[in-house]
Design an enzyme around this catalytic site. Structure first.
Site, PDB file in Angstrom:
ATOM      1  CE  LYS A 189      -3.461  -2.687  -0.230  1.00 17.13           C
ATOM      2  NZ  LYS A 189      -4.287  -3.221   0.826  1.00 17.13           N
TER       3      LYS A 189
HETATM    4  C1  LIG Z   1      -5.169  -4.319   1.439  1.00 15.85           C
HETATM    5  C2  LIG Z   1      -6.641  -4.183   1.567  1.00 15.85           C
HETATM    6  C3  LIG Z   1      -7.350  -4.489   2.735  1.00 15.85           C
HETATM    7  C4  LIG Z   1      -6.748  -5.221   3.885  1.00 15.85           C
HETATM    8  O1  LIG Z   1      -5.647  -4.676   4.415  1.00 15.85           O
HETATM    9  P1  LIG Z   1      -4.548  -5.589   5.158  1.00 15.85           P
HETATM   10  O2  LIG Z   1      -3.727  -4.573   5.860  1.00 15.85           O
HETATM   11  O3  LIG Z   1      -3.812  -6.325   4.083  1.00 15.85           O
HETATM   12  O4  LIG Z   1      -5.255  -6.498   6.071  1.00 15.85           O
HETATM   13  C5  LIG Z   1      -8.690  -4.167   2.812  1.00 15.85           C
HETATM   14  N1  LIG Z   1      -9.329  -3.614   1.777  1.00 15.85           N
HETATM   15  C6  LIG Z   1      -8.706  -3.335   0.625  1.00 15.85           C
HETATM   16  C7  LIG Z   1      -9.485  -2.689  -0.477  1.00 15.85           C
HETATM   17  C8  LIG Z   1      -7.346  -3.628   0.469  1.00 15.85           C
HETATM   18  O5  LIG Z   1      -6.746  -3.384  -0.696  1.00 15.85           O
END
Ligand SMILES: *Cc1c(COP(=O)(O)O)cnc(C)c1O
Length: 368
Positions: A189
């Protein structure tokens, strides 16, 4: 052979703080005797909230954990429904099912990939607990319309901002229009703590319950021999070690996000002139943070191949969640999503995309 062919420009990339800053800080925390949840976590929550305009930010072990807690706070559970999108990463919807609630997939706008307010409105029933909106790829959804629907029916609005750190809507920081918001600090991210998440809350009265759900149902600070679990919670807390990475990230993340935005706006301008391709629509009130860039092509395969030939990764990246057996029973026809997904191509727009890279992408697409 050009270097671009031997190592393609990636669609997503891990950003770490400078080694000379991070390593001493990590060494200090690792040998401090306090590696679990503690002061570094609380300082990280405070600074993250300040920097991204969230009045209350709780750090969690993942974005998924944060979303699980947000859903429970909204009343999601057996016998209730959560209106959601299929055009997202799977955790948005796995966690809805883990609460025992039924996911109700509403169609998306074919030009943004984000929930269509009309489709959401049509999906509201007396069982609806919440609307879970994803700002897909970092492009803010129609929050004014969704907030109005949530208010009219007295249901929750949860913003899944996992793709949208640093985005704004109507001049407000993303995550402050919903009743709650979650961010992901997973590897790829905008900003990572290796794994981690943030839960933002609008109502201060929910903070205590959220903290309890994050920590087995226990209240931190009350002696273990006196504390009483009323509602069993989870182990979703962040550690001082990952929070230390987060604190270092906060020192340089604004510049990285600014580069995502600069590249995104460049593509918005330049792609508008190319036949057979158009940028995803950006709502008038929205300032996306372009985690990945979304273009819509008459022939998405051709665009992927054209970019592969110049060493640039481009793909649809996600699988609409209702294509999975686990979610298929909850989906009806979604012509907006079908149109969006058929034309969808994501191209890299992150901090690692330089001026030459982005021009090379435009030149290749213009040639066709
Ligand atoms: C990455 C993601 C999540 C979950 O996040 P994590 O930190 O990996 O648990 C939730 N929603 C979306 C749209 C994502 O891309």
């Amino acid at each position: 052979m050009t270097s671009s062919v031997s190592s393609p420009l990636p669609l997503v990339k891990v950003a770490m703080p400078p080694r000379e800053r991070l390593m001493p800080a990590l060494e200090e925390v690792l040998y401090s005797g306090m590696i679990g949840e503690g002061e570094a976590v609380y300082e990280f929550e405070r600074r993250f909230g300040e920097q991204f305009g969230l009045p209350r930010a709780l750090a969690t072990s993942s974005g998924t954990g944060a979303l699980h807690v947000a859903l429970l706070l909204s009343g999601a559970g057996p016998g209730r429904e959560v209106i959601t999108t299929s055009m997202t990463a799977e955790p948005t919807n796995t966690v809805i099912m883990q609460t025992g609630a039924t996911p109700v997939f509403a169609d998306v706008d074919p030009d943004t990939g984000n929930l269509s307010p009309a489709a959401v409105q049509a999906a509201v029933t007396e069982r609806t607990a919440a609307i879970c909106v994803v700002h897909y790829a970092g492009y803010p959804a129609d929050l004014a319309a969704l907030r109005a629907i949530a208010d009219r029916h007295e249901i929750g609005l949860i913003e899944d901002c996992a793709h949208a750190l640093g985005a704004r809507y109507a001049g407000k920081p993303i995550g402050t229009i919903g009743d709650s918001a979650i961010f992901s600090l997973q590897a790829i991210k905008h900003m990572t703590t290796v794994d981690g998440g943030i839960l933002g809350l609008r109502d201060p009265a929910q903070t205590l319950l959220a903290k309890q759900l994050r920590w087995f149902g226990l209240t931190k600070g009350v002696p273990r021999t006196e504390v009483d679990i009323k509602r069993p919670g989870f182990k979703y807390n962040m550690s001082n070690v990952t929070a230390t990475i987060g604190l270092q990230q906060l020192d340089h993340i604004d510049g990285l996000i600014a580069r995502h935005c600069n590249n995104g706006r460049f593509f918005d301008r330049e792609l508008a002139a190319i036949a057979g391709i158009k940028p995803a629509v950006v709502l008038a009130e929205a300032n996306p943070s372009y985690w990945i860039y979304t273009l819509l092509a008459d022939n998405s395969d051709e665009v992927e191949q054209c970019l592969a030939a110049i060493g640039v990764s481009a793909s649809k990246l996600h699988r609409p969640n209702h294509f999975h057996s686990a979610f298929a029973p909850f989906a009806g026809p979604m012509p907006g999503l079908d149109s969006f997904y058929q034309r969808l191509v994501h191209i890299p727009s992150g901090w690692w995309v330089g001026d030459e890279d982005r021009q090379r992408i435009i030149d290749a697409l213009a040639k066709g």
